[in-house]
Every structure is written in structure tokens, then in C-alpha cells.
Design a protein around this motif. Structure first.
Motif, short mmCIF file in Angstrom:
data_model
loop_
_atom_site.label_atom_id
_atom_site.label_comp_id
_atom_site.label_asym_id
_atom_site.label_seq_id
_atom_site.Cartn_x
_atom_site.Cartn_y
_atom_site.Cartn_z
N ARG A 164 -37.47 -29.09 20.15
CA ARG A 164 -38.29 -28.14 19.38
C ARG A 164 -38.48 -26.83 20.15
O ARG A 164 -38.45 -25.74 19.58
CB ARG A 164 -39.64 -28.78 19.07
CG ARG A 164 -39.55 -29.95 18.09
CD ARG A 164 -40.93 -30.33 17.54
NE ARG A 164 -41.82 -30.80 18.59
CZ ARG A 164 -41.92 -32.07 18.98
NH1 ARG A 164 -41.16 -32.99 18.40
NH2 ARG A 164 -42.77 -32.41 19.93
N TYR A 165 -38.65 -26.93 21.48
CA TYR A 165 -38.83 -25.72 22.28
C TYR A 165 -37.56 -24.89 22.29
O TYR A 165 -37.60 -23.64 22.22
CB TYR A 165 -39.24 -26.09 23.70
CG TYR A 165 -39.51 -24.89 24.57
CD1 TYR A 165 -40.71 -24.18 24.46
CD2 TYR A 165 -38.56 -24.45 25.50
CE1 TYR A 165 -40.95 -23.06 25.25
CE2 TYR A 165 -38.79 -23.35 26.29
CZ TYR A 165 -39.99 -22.65 26.17
OH TYR A 165 -40.22 -21.56 26.94
N TYR A 193 -44.62 -15.80 18.76
CA TYR A 193 -44.02 -16.33 19.99
C TYR A 193 -43.75 -15.17 20.96
O TYR A 193 -44.04 -15.26 22.16
CB TYR A 193 -42.73 -17.07 19.63
CG TYR A 193 -41.89 -17.52 20.81
CD1 TYR A 193 -42.16 -18.72 21.47
CD2 TYR A 193 -40.82 -16.75 21.26
CE1 TYR A 193 -41.38 -19.13 22.53
CE2 TYR A 193 -40.03 -17.15 22.32
CZ TYR A 193 -40.32 -18.35 22.95
OH TYR A 193 -39.54 -18.76 24.01
N LEU A 214 -37.33 -23.02 19.06
CA LEU A 214 -38.29 -21.92 19.04
C LEU A 214 -37.77 -20.74 19.85
O LEU A 214 -37.91 -19.57 19.47
CB LEU A 214 -39.63 -22.40 19.60
CG LEU A 214 -40.83 -21.46 19.43
CD1 LEU A 214 -41.11 -21.20 17.95
CD2 LEU A 214 -42.05 -22.05 20.12
N ARG A 241 -37.53 -17.19 17.97
CA ARG A 241 -38.46 -16.20 18.52
C ARG A 241 -39.26 -15.45 17.42
O ARG A 241 -39.09 -14.24 17.22
CB ARG A 241 -37.73 -15.18 19.41
CG ARG A 241 -37.25 -15.78 20.72
CD ARG A 241 -36.91 -14.71 21.72
NE ARG A 241 -35.71 -13.98 21.38
CZ ARG A 241 -34.46 -14.37 21.66
NH1 ARG A 241 -34.27 -15.52 22.29
NH2 ARG A 241 -33.43 -13.64 21.33
#
Length: 730
Positions: A658-659, A670, A662, A666
Motif C-alpha cells: 500500500r505504501y 501526501y 501511495l 502521490r
């Protein structure tokens, strides 16, 4: 005796008493093998006899140094049927029981000579030719179907066969062997060391003498006279021995190794050695007395007058035919015995004395007076890179391992050293993931234990690279048949292997990973070192499914917590259920299930919900597209982890996945959070530099670390990359 031919196979037929006896002999034995393929002739023999099946008549088969023989005794038609079936099996050896018969040979532990004789053959010839009699088969389980079929086609054909027969041969007798060419058989080459000499022996209460005999005429009489003299002295006069035995071991055409061996009452080994050597020297100097020679002639005449000697003559001629030995008839033996003189026997005794090697049980400090000791250690060394022992090594502090361009040397001290040159390597045996053993043609071998030496992994890598791949084998004892099942996703296990020096093949899913290393099924120790790969709650099973039984070892947090062997040792079903998340009742049923190894392991796999590919690994079946992971060491593994080489696959749903998603998208919030973090971290870095007096030298370290974090946050402020025109989303 008369000669004939059956389907192109030379047949030597003698008139013998009922029942009919016969033997099919092939010119191939232990000394025709190589070190890494040791035992393959015996394996072919076992497979063929298994394919022929049980018979109502007496049947047998054997392998010695130079020949393989299939024998039977019974009614003529059944004897003929047995030999015909042997030929049919040899034309297409049954290989379905290959691994089972290899295990049978391991259990049998047989040799082609008695242990004391085999030991001396190894001393005289090293680990090649006749010396292979002293070498335990290192890798029977590594012999493949292709190896067996190629070996059978090369040696077991009509051009390399002969048959002997007692009694009438049935008109319909047949030997349907395939055709072929007789392979060249190199002459047995002894080690280039001086004789006479004495050497140590691992066999207590026995003294043995061996010597090469280049001619056969007079050898039997010489050996018989010597045996009688030694027996008279040791048994009848001194009472320290019960039986003195002699043997002539063929090692080539018209060449034998003659052996004289005696048992000894404990504590009298030195006396027996002195008597044996003294009697041989006396016979070599003065020859036999006339009455001794007359006695041996009378013994030979009695043997030749026995009706059974005709059958032995036929058998001897069949063996001579396939080994290239000059045959001798019974009438020729009588003539030679009549013409034999004491001087001829003395000359033979002198030749045996000069070629003699006397084996004395350790720890005798010396042999008979004036007899030098056979070299215990290598006479030469090599130059190259030196490796020193680690503090925890069992090697002496002064020991060193030298790996060079010409070979490898192991020094224990200034006098005790072992050297194997690359040109003379006959095999490199992997004993376990940490240890390899290099074997030289001269019989010397040295272990390379990576953990014993500083930079030992590099030393082992150099040795393995210097030895041709076809000489690498895995020791049978290193194969425990286990597969490691780790309750962790594949990417976690990949990361754990990445920081080691191992290589492995693995399969699995998000719950279970099954793996085996490339060169050996993992030992319990290997499994334990990988069992804690994905956090404190990791569970792992090292499951072994053999042909005889099945068992497992259970690990929690890298520590063994339970063992189970179906039918004998019962594990804790509740613990296994808790650590694997399986239903407790189903687990209990699986552990107490009866049946063969394959049945109980298949049921356990169902209860634990293992991936199908993991089940295939447990069965020993091939897996399509398995993952191959090579260890990179601690530094290389950490670099790979930092690059994301061991990241979970996209869509796995883990927090790292998930990171990563992300970081690719962006969104505005974030980027805003990273901008604020960059500013805050920058302020902290500046304050750390201004607080030099309070923090001392640590202020610089803090400023650098925090500054790097500020830079990383600032990089994440940039907008996401736009898709290229024409790409998905562009």
C-alpha cells in the motif's frame, strides 16, 4: 570340458554331477567404475535380479573387482530360463525401483573384498582401479536412470560375456544379449611409492600382508608354503593365532594381488607381524624345502582329481575370457606343478618380498626391524592463498588451508599435511551445506569446512570452482528428504535467504512457502536457521517423506518446539494447530492417521491447506516455474532489500504494498505532509548543528541523518509522473 557358443556368447561346458549349475559372467567389476559412480555395477545387478524375481531354484549374483556373475543351480530347463531372463533384463534394465535398490545397497554396505584386503588395495592403488574396493560408495542416490542404462549398454552385452555350464546344455538355451563393443580396460596403476613397507590398519587383532604379483606361475605354491610356515609358527608353536588365510585377487590380465592374513590374540600383534615377515624373507632367501614342494604338488593333484574340478575349470575359463587373462587347463596345471623347482618358488617369494606391504593394527609404533613405514601424509604441498582457522574452529591454532592454482593443501602442523592436486581429483563430495570433501587419486582426502576458516566461504567457492562439475556429488547421508514449509509469504522467505550464502528453489503463496536448497534437502539445522524469517510468530515445519516412514520437526520463532513421526513418536496436535491456524480436530486426525508415508503426508497437506506446488515438492515431483533464489550475503542482501528486490508483489495488500502504491500516486495531501515534514526536519538539522557544544561530535551525526530524511521527504513533494502518450491512462 568343451567349448561352444550360445547366441554368440562363448560357452565353456563341463561334465559335472547333478544338479546342473551355470553362470553368466561379464567383464566388468568394481575397478572399472569411477569414484563418483561407485556402486553402479552392483546397482545394475540388483535391478536385474529384482526384475527376474524369485525362483524355485537356487540363484545368486555377485560383483567383484573385475567381473559380474549371475549363477544358478537346478534342473537344466529352469537354469536356462533364468539365464535367458537375466539377459532380457540386462537389455532393458528395470529402473522403477532405482532409488529403493540404491537404499538397499546402502543398507548392505557390501564390498568386493574383505575389509583388511580392501584396505591394502586402497593403500596400493589409491582411490582408482582396484583401490576403489576400499572406498565406500559416496553417492548411490545420485545415480540416475540414464547412468544405469548407459552403464548397462556399455558393459553388459554379448561381446563382453561368457557362460560356464555343468551338465548337458538344453537345445533351446538362449542368451538374448544386445551387441556392443568391449570398452578398453586400462591397466591397474599402483601408487608410485617404495616397497617393502608397513602401514597402519584400522582392524584390531589382525595382521595382513599384500603384494602385487606380475606373474602367476609358482605364485600359488609360494603362497601355500608361506601359509603353512606361518600357521605352524603362530598356531602350533606359539598359540597366538587360530587361522592363517591366503587369497589371490585378480586386478588385471595375468596380474594378481596376493594376500596373507592372520588373526592374532590381543597383545601379540607385533609378534605375528615379525613372524610373518621373517618367514617371507626366509622363503625369499632359501626357497622351499623339497618336502614342502612335494606336499603342495600332492594337494594340487588331489584337487584336480576331484570330479568337481572340471566345473571349476569351466568357470575359470569363462572368467579368463572376459578379463583377457591367459587360460590354463587342468593338464597344464599338472605339468607346471611337476616342473616347478624350489628355485622358481624362491624367485617368486623374493618378488613378493620386494613388493610387500604389511598392515599392522594401530597404535603399533613400528613394524618389523628394517621395514620403513608407508607414508601417512602427502609428500608435496601447493602454493596459493592461505586461510587461517577461526577461533571457534576445531583445527589446531597453527593449521592453515592453502588453495592454489595446482591444488589444495591442508596443514595441521609441519609434518601432518594433506594435498590433493586438481589434476588428480576423483571427486568432490558435498557432505552438508557447510562442508565439502576433496578426494584425490592417491587415496588422500581433505575436508573443506567453511565455518572452520576465516573467509571460509571463499575458500570453499575456490575449491568448487577448480573441480569439474561432473565430479561434484552430494553424499547420500546429506539427503534427509526434508522440505521446509514456512508459514510466511514467498517474498519474506526470499529476503531471509537473500542475506545468506545459500541457494534455494521455492514455491508458495501468501500463507505458505515450501523450499529446498539446490544441492541438498535441508537438514533440521538448516531449517531452524530459516524458521524465524517473518517475525516473532513465524511457524515452520521441516517435513520428511521417505519410502519407509515420514516425520516432521515444528519450529516457533526459529526454535524447535515439537517432533512427530507417524506410527512411533507422537507430536502435540494442539501446538501444531495453534501455530498453523488449522482446525485442531483435523490436525489430531492427521497425526494419528495410518497408512504409508505418501498417504499421511498428503492428508497433512490437505489439513494445513498447503499450495499444490508445495505438495508436489513433498512428493519429490517436478514443479513448473519454481522461484530460484541465490543468497547474496549480509551486505548484498541488505542492499537488495533497500532496492526493493524482496518487496511483495503489487496487489498483495500488505502495508508495504500500500505504501509503494501511495508513493507512485502521490495525491495532494501526501505531498503536503511530505513538504511539512521536510521543513520540520530541516529545522531540526540546523538546530543540531548550532548545538555543537551541547551535543559534541554527535551533533554532526544527528544533523546528517535528519538532513537525509528531510531530503527524502522533499523528493516526495514532486508531482506524480504523467503516463506517456499511448500508454494505459495516457
Amino acid at each position: 570340458m568343451h567349448t561352444t557358443s550360445i547366441d554368440g556368447v562363448p560357452a565353456f561346458v563341463a561334465d559335472g554331477p547333478a544338479p546342473v549349475a551355470a553362470g553368466l559372467v561379464f567383464g566388468v567389476g568394481r575397478q572399472d567404475e569411477t569414484f563418483v559412480r561407485s556402486g553402479i555395477t552392483h546397482l545394475v545387478e540388483h535391478l536385474v535380479m529384482g526384475g527376474v524375481g524369485r525362483r524355485a531354484i537356487e540363484v545368486n549374483a555377485s560383483v567383484d573387482l573385475t567381473t559380474t556373475e549371475f549363477t544358478c543351480t537346478g534342473p537344466a530347463d529352469q537354469v536356462a530360463a533364468f539365464l535367458r531372463d537375466v539377459c532380457t533384463q540386462l537389455a532393458d534394465p528395470p529402473v522403477d525401483r532405482l532409488q529403493v535398490e540404491a537404499d538397499v545397497l546402502r543398507a548392505e554396505g557390501g564390498t568386493v573384498a574383505s575389509p583388511p584386503v580392501a584396505h591394502l588395495l586402497g593403500e596400493l592403488y589409491g582411490a582408482d582401479g582396484p583401490g576403489l574396493a576400499a572406498v565406500p560408495e559416496p553417492a548411490l542416490l545420485a545415480l540416475t536412470v540414464s547412468d544405469v542404462r548407459t552403464w548397462s549398454a556399455r558393459w553388459f552385452h554379448r561381446r563382453n560375456a561368457a557362460v560356464w555350464w555343468s551338465g548337458p546344455v538344453p537345445a533351446d538355451a538362449s542368451l538374448p544379449l544386445p551387441g556392443g563393443e568391449v570398452p578398453p580396460r586400462p591397466a591397474a596403476v599402483p601408487r608410485a611409492l617404495d616397497t617393502p613397507a608397513w602401514t597402519g590398519s584400522p582392524f584390531p587383532e589382525r595382521v595382513t600382508l599384500a603384494a602385487r604379483a606380475g606373474v602367476r606361475s609358482g605364485v600359488g605354491a609360494c603362497l601355500a608354503v608361506l601359509r603353512s610356515r606361518v600357521e605352524d609358527e603362530l598356531r602350533h608353536r606359539r598359540g597366538v593365532s587360530y587361522a592363517v588365510q591366503t587369497e589371490q585377487v585378480p586386478v588385471g590380465p595375468d596380474e594378481d594381488v596376493v594376500v596373507l592374513s592372520t588373526d592374532v590374540r590381543p597383545g601379540h600383534e607385533a609378534v605375528a607381524a615379525h613372524v610373518l615377515w621373517e618367514q617371507l624373507v626366509s622363503l625369499a632367501l632359501h626357497g622351499p624345502r623339497p618336502e614342502e614342494l612335494d606336499h603342495e604338488r600332492a594337494v594340487l593333484e588331489a584337487v584336480l582329481d576331484d570330479p568337481r574340478s572340471a566345473v571349476e575349470e569351466a568357470r575359470s575359463h569363462a572368467r579368463d575370457r572376459v578379463t583377457g587373462t591367459t587360460p590354463v587347463t587342468r593338464s597344464e596345471l599338472r605339468a607346471r606343478a611337476t616342473a616347478l623347482t624350489p628355485e622358481a618358488v624362491r624367485v617368486v617369494a623374493a618378488a613378493l618380498r620386494d613388493a610387500a606391504l604389511l598392515a599392522l593394527p594401530e597404535p603399533l609404533a613400528a613394524g618389523p626391524a628394517g621395514l620403513p613405514r608407508w607414508p601417512e601424509w602427502s609428500q608435496e604441498v601447493v602454493l596459493g592463498r592461505e586461510f587461517r582457522p577461526t577461533r571457534r574452529s576445531g583445527a589446531p591454532p597453527a593449521a592453515r588451508l592453502v588453495v592454489g592454482e595446482e591444488g589444495v593443501s591442508l596443514f595441521l602442523d609441519s609434518a601432518e599435511r594433506v594435498t590433493v592436486r586438481w589434476a588428480d581429483v576423483v571427486g568432490l563430495v558435498r557432505v552438508d551445506p557447510d562442508t565439502s570433501r576433496v578426494h584425490g587419486r592417491d587415496g588422500f582426502a581433505l575436508p573443506v569446512v567453511a565455518s572452520d576458516w576465516r573467509d571460509g566461504a571463499e575458500a570453499e567457492a575456490l575449491v568448487r570452482a577448480a573441480v569439474p562439475a561432473e565430479l561434484h556429488v552430494l553424499a547420500d547421508d546429506a539427503r534427509d528428504g526434508a522440505v521446509l514449509l514456512v508459514r510466511a509469504p514467498v517474498h519474506r522467505v526470499e529476503e531471509a535467504i537473500g542475506v545468506t550464502r545459500w541457494e534455494a528453489t521455492l514455491v508458495g503463496d501468501e500463507r505458505w512457502t515450501a523450499l529446498v536448497p539446490d544441492e541438498a534437502h535441508p537438514s533440521w539445522e538448516w531449517a531452524q536457521r530459516l524458521a524465524g524469517v517473518s517475525g516473532q510468530r513465524t511457524a515452520a515445519l521441516a517435513v520428511r517423506q521417505g519410502r519407509v516412514d515420514a516425520d516432521y520437526v515444528l519450529y516457533e520463532r526459529g526454535v524447535e518446539v515439537d517432533r512427530h513421526r507417524w506410527g512411533t513418536v507422537h507430536g502435540d496436535a494442539g501446538r501444531l494447530a495453534r501455530l498453523t491456524g488449522a482446525d485442531p480436530a483435523a490436525v489430531a486426525g492427521a497425526l494419528f492417521r495410518s497408512g504409508g508415508p505418501d498417504e499421511v503426508v498428503d492428508h497433512l497437506a490437505t489439513v494445513l491447506d498447503l499450495p499444490e506446488d508445495a505438495v508436489r515438492l513433498l512428493r519429490g515431483e517436478a514443479v513448473q516455474e519454481p522461484r530460484r533464489v541465490a543468497g547474496r550475503g549480509v551486505v548484498g542482501g541488505m542492499r537488495a532489500a533497500a532496492r526493493g528486490d524482496f518487496a511483495p508483489p503489487p496487489g498483495s495488500g500488505t502495508w508495504t504494498d500500500r505504501y509503494a502504491a501511495l508513493g507512485r500516486a502521490r495525491p495532494w495531501w501526501y505531498r503536503l505532509l511530505n513538504a511539512l515534514a521536510a521543513v520540520a526536519l530541516g529545522v531540526v538539522a540546523v538546530r543540531a548543528l548550532t548545538a555543537w557544544d551541547g551535543l559534541g561530535g554527535w551533533s554532526v551525526v544527528v544533523a546528517v541523518v535528519v538532513g537525509l530524511l528531510a531530503v527524502c521527504s522533499a523528493v516526495e513533494v514532486r508531482p506524480p509522473r504523467r503516463p506517456a502518450p499511448g500508454s494505459p491512462g495516457g
